[in-house]
Structure formats: C-alpha cells, structure tokens
Design a protein around this motif. Structure first.
Motif, mmCIF file in Angstrom:
data_model
loop_
_atom_site.group_PDB
_atom_site.id
_atom_site.type_symbol
_atom_site.label_atom_id
_atom_site.label_comp_id
_atom_site.label_asym_id
_atom_site.label_seq_id
_atom_site.Cartn_x
_atom_site.Cartn_y
_atom_site.Cartn_z
ATOM 1 N N SER A 9 0.816 -1.213 0.000
ATOM 2 C CA SER A 9 0.000 0.000 0.000
ATOM 3 C C SER A 9 0.851 1.265 0.000
ATOM 4 C CB SER A 9 -0.932 0.006 1.221
ATOM 5 O OG SER A 9 -1.854 -1.055 1.166
ATOM 6 N N CYS A 10 1.977 1.227 0.721
ATOM 7 C CA CYS A 10 2.845 2.406 0.806
ATOM 8 C C CYS A 10 3.412 2.760 -0.564
ATOM 9 C CB CYS A 10 3.954 2.187 1.824
ATOM 10 S SG CYS A 10 4.968 0.706 1.538
ATOM 11 N N SER A 11 3.917 1.774 -1.280
ATOM 12 C CA SER A 11 4.460 2.021 -2.618
ATOM 13 C C SER A 11 3.363 2.487 -3.571
ATOM 14 C CB SER A 11 5.107 0.745 -3.173
ATOM 15 O OG SER A 11 6.241 0.377 -2.413
ATOM 16 N N TYR A 12 2.162 1.956 -3.398
ATOM 17 C CA TYR A 12 1.038 2.284 -4.282
ATOM 18 C C TYR A 12 0.675 3.765 -4.213
ATOM 19 C CZ TYR A 12 -3.686 2.142 -6.271
ATOM 20 O OH TYR A 12 -4.809 2.380 -7.033
ATOM 21 N N VAL A 13 0.761 4.363 -3.012
ATOM 22 C CA VAL A 13 0.321 5.753 -2.856
ATOM 23 C C VAL A 13 1.456 6.770 -2.944
ATOM 24 C CG1 VAL A 13 -1.641 5.075 -1.434
ATOM 25 C CG2 VAL A 13 0.512 5.716 -0.316
ATOM 26 N N CYS A 14 2.714 6.323 -2.979
ATOM 27 C CA CYS A 14 3.845 7.252 -2.917
ATOM 28 C C CYS A 14 3.920 8.135 -4.165
ATOM 29 C CB CYS A 14 5.154 6.486 -2.759
ATOM 30 S SG CYS A 14 6.614 7.555 -2.701
#
Length: 444
Positions: free
Chosen positions: A413-418
């Motif tokens: 999720s972190c990589s998806y929204v960065c």
C-alpha cells in the motif's frame, strides 16, 4: 455501516474480470513439476526415486518437521527426475518431475460429487487428517494448516474466522468457490470448528461480492454457529490482523499470532480443502487459479493440478496477447513477476495476471521523499514506511527492529500511494531480511 479495519488501507481498481466465469478443470499436462517446498517451514523430504510409478494422491515427499507439509502426486505416471527446477521465484528449487500416464487415483479417495455432511472424526483425528493431506493456507501465505489447528497449551480459541475477502484486485478464485461450493465450504467450516472446539464461525466477505454474500447466507442457515458478514471494500482487508479487527474488534499485539486474542483464521480455499481431506480422503493435489488480464478476451478460473506449468493456464485463455510484457504470479499488489511461464502451479498459486507493456514498467523514481505522509496514512499496520526505507538503506538493523519492521505484511500500500514512486516495499523487504537474520543470530 459496513465493518472494516480502522487503520490505513487503499482502494485500487478492482478489475474482477473473471468474477462471472465458472470454475473449469484444466486438462492434464504431459508433465508436472512438483516442488518439495510449497509451504512456510521446513521443505518436505522426497520418498520416491527416479523411475518409480505413482498415482494421484500418493505421498511423494514427507513433512520434515512440525512446521512442514506433506507433498502428494497430483497425477499418475512415472517419476522422471528429482532435480532442481526454476519455480515462480526465479530460482532453482528441489522438485519432483513426473511424466503423466493416464489418471489413476488412490482407491480410498472418494471422487463422487455427493455431499458428506456427517463429521465422524474426533478433533485430534481431524488435525491428523489435515496434516496427512498436506493442507496449507490457500490464501497465499501457505502456512501449514495443522499447525494453526494445534492450539498451544494455555491458549484457547473462542471464534473461528473464515477469510472470504479476496481483496487483491483481479483475483476471483475464492469468489467462485463461495458461489459454486458453498455447501462443501460449510461442512469444511464445521470440521474446523470441531477441531478447534469453538461454537462460532464468522465468514468475512467484501461487499463487491454481493452474490456470494447472499448465497452463503442462504446456505449457512442450515449450519449451526456460522455467520456471514459483509465488509467494506478496502485493501488489505484480507490480512489476518485487519480481518480480525474488522469482524470482532480485537487487536493482535505486535509480533503475536491471532490465537493470542482467541481466534484462528483460515481462507475459504483452505476450508474447502479440509472438507475434501476429511470427508473424501483427498489430499491437496489441485486448487482453483484465476487467469486474467485487461487484454484477455476470455479470462477464467480453473481447477488445476499442482505442478502444472503456468504456460498451460495461459494457453487455456487463448495465449499471451501480443503486447504482454509481464506475467505476475498472484495479485498485482503482493504477487511477483515470473521469470518463466514454465514455472509450476503450487499450493500458493491463487492467480496469474497478464499485464500489457504500458502497465508493466515502474514509474520513474523522483529524487527524494517530500514527507507528504501518504505512506503512513496508507499503512494498515501503523508503521512509518518513509522512515523504514531510510533505515534499511543505512543498514540500521537494531533501529529497524525498534520501529517494528517485522510487523510489515508486505501489502504494498505504501508504494502504491507514494507520489515520488519510491521503492518503499523493496527496501522494507531487504530490511526485514536483515532484521530476521539478526534475530536468528541472537537466538543462537
């Protein structure tokens, strides 16, 4: 209001193109390659030799410890080799290659479609049967199921949770199981309840599967102590800790397992496999796999023998579209790109996704983090990914442990929204490896 977990989460496009495709049996391949490690824990030990004749359901590799799982032949034929073969990770791993000759099954396996509702085994016999059948978590984690059912002394489960969330975009194998095998699922859940000694089971299903929710509610009415709960659509709700929080509002402590809060979680595919093992004497030799992609005209869900080459699944949906640039094993958030489509289907293969060129390349990484905090807001575990990537880059292992890097479930999720397109998850995975090595060395 629909229940969900309170912390973090994202909502990627669902892309459930194969949701209305009934499960089809994939034709047998000419050869299967069956890895002897398809589970978390110790690899199994081969008990066959080159040239041996085997039949479907026969044990070909035995569990090499408590946290391990038996491996069974998914076909009948002749053992061609016991050599390392490229698997879905891109590395060569020990495997048993079998040349297919007909389709002969062990005589004790009941292959009839008749539903068997009466549960005649004791709790201890059920756990033993699940162990013998080589059943692991079919949601992707592949943790040996008999271990989850063996509640440690001093602990007690009071509720069983069944994961029918299937929050990964594209995947629909669990959705189809819930629609097509609901009665078998209910008996499987009843078996799991008996094994754990609990009276209550909750099935969590996200609200984008309303047909499955309605069908399960109708069928579960005939089974005591089984409830079906619709959940808000939010990724990664299929994570054990997130699902427990959503359904019963209990928080699993950092570094702990669900049994610490009186619950055990099993996937719907696992419950179906338990039904077949206990009621039909059928070990885990096949599973449902979704094959899908935006450019496919005929995506589908297939019942596939373990060890079948993924290329056969791709052939079944019409082959690779011309602009295919990446084939992913699993969902787009947590799955991994394949180095070869000849890699075998394993117990943990839930889906195969074909991505076109324009969706296969990573976006360009920007010079640095802008401290926007989006990764923190998205993290369902309450971690600080922007900090963890810095610590990982600098090999600050003890600090990473303090910041609970091992709590990361690698949902992406972190990589998806960065907005800077930073490879957050890549560095966090590296950091987890370093911290895990440090913890092991400390114990020794």
């Amino acid at each position: 209001m629909l229940k969900t977990f309170p912390k973090g989460g994202v909502h990627p496009p669902e892309n459930k193109f194969s949701a209305d495709k009934t499960i089809e049996a994939l034709p047998l391949p000419e050869q299967v390659v069956i890895p002897i490690s398809q589970h978390i824990g110790a690899p199994a030990a081969a008990v066959v030799a080159k040239g041996d004749k085997v039949v479907v359901g026969q044990v070909i590799a035995k569990a090499a410890g408590f946290v391990s799982a038996n491996i069974h032949s998914s076909v009948s034929g002749t053992v061609a080799s016991l050599d390392p073969v490229l698997d879905s990770t891109g590395y060569k791993k020990p495997a048993i290659t079998i040349t297919v000759e007909g389709d002969e099954w062990l005589a004790e396996i009941d292959r009839s479609p008749d539903l068997k509702k009466d549960i005649n085994l004791s709790a201890e016999e059920i756990v033993a049967k699940v162990n013998e059948a080589g059943i692991v978590g079919l949601g992707g984690a592949t943790f040996p199921s008999h271990v989850k059912l063996s509640v440690p002394k001093g602990k007690k489960a009071d509720v069983l949770i069944i994961n029918g969330v299937e929050c990964e975009p594209y995947l629909t194998s669990d959705h189809r199981l819930m629609l097509e095998k609901a009665d078998e699922l209910m008996v499987g859940i009843s078996i799991l309840k008996k094994a754990l000694g609990v009276e209550r089971a909750l099935i969590g299903v996200e609200n984008n599967k309303r047909d499955a929710i309605a069908h399960l509610k109708q069928v579960s009415a005939g089974y005591a102590g089984i409830e079906v709960h619709a959940l808000k659509v939010k990724y990664p709700q299929g994570g054990e800790k997130q699902l427990i929080k959503a359904l019963i509002n209990r928080e699993v402590p950092s570094g702990s397992l669900p049994i610490e809060v009186g619950t055990v979680v099993h996937n719907v595919g696992t419950a179906f496999a338990v039904y077949e093992a206990v009621q039909k004497n059928k070990p885990l030799v096949e599973r449902v796999v979704t094959v899908t992609g935006k450019k496919l005209e005929n995506p589908g869900n297939f019942m596939v023998r373990i060890g079948s080459p993924i290329s056969k699944l791709i052939e079944a949906v019409g082959g690779l579209p011309d602009d295919t640039a990446k084939v992913v094993n699993g969902g787009p958030m947590m799955g991994k790109a394949l180095s070869t489509i000849e890699a075998p289907v394993t117990k943990g293969t839930s889906g195969v996704i074909l991505f076109p060129e324009n969706e296969s390349l990573r976006p360009e990484v920007q010079p640095s983090c802008i401290r926007c905090g989006k990764c923190i807001s998205a993290c369902a575990m309450g971690l600080e990914p922007y900090l963890l990537i810095r610590l990982s880059q600098r090999k600050m292992t003890e600090r990473m442990e303090e910041e609970r890097i091992l709590d990361c479930m690698e949902c992406g999720s972190c990589s998806y929204v960065c907005p800077a397109n930073l490879p957050l998850l890549d560095y966090i995975r590296l950091g987890k490896g370093d911290v895990s090595a440090m913890v092991r060395a400390r114990k020794n």
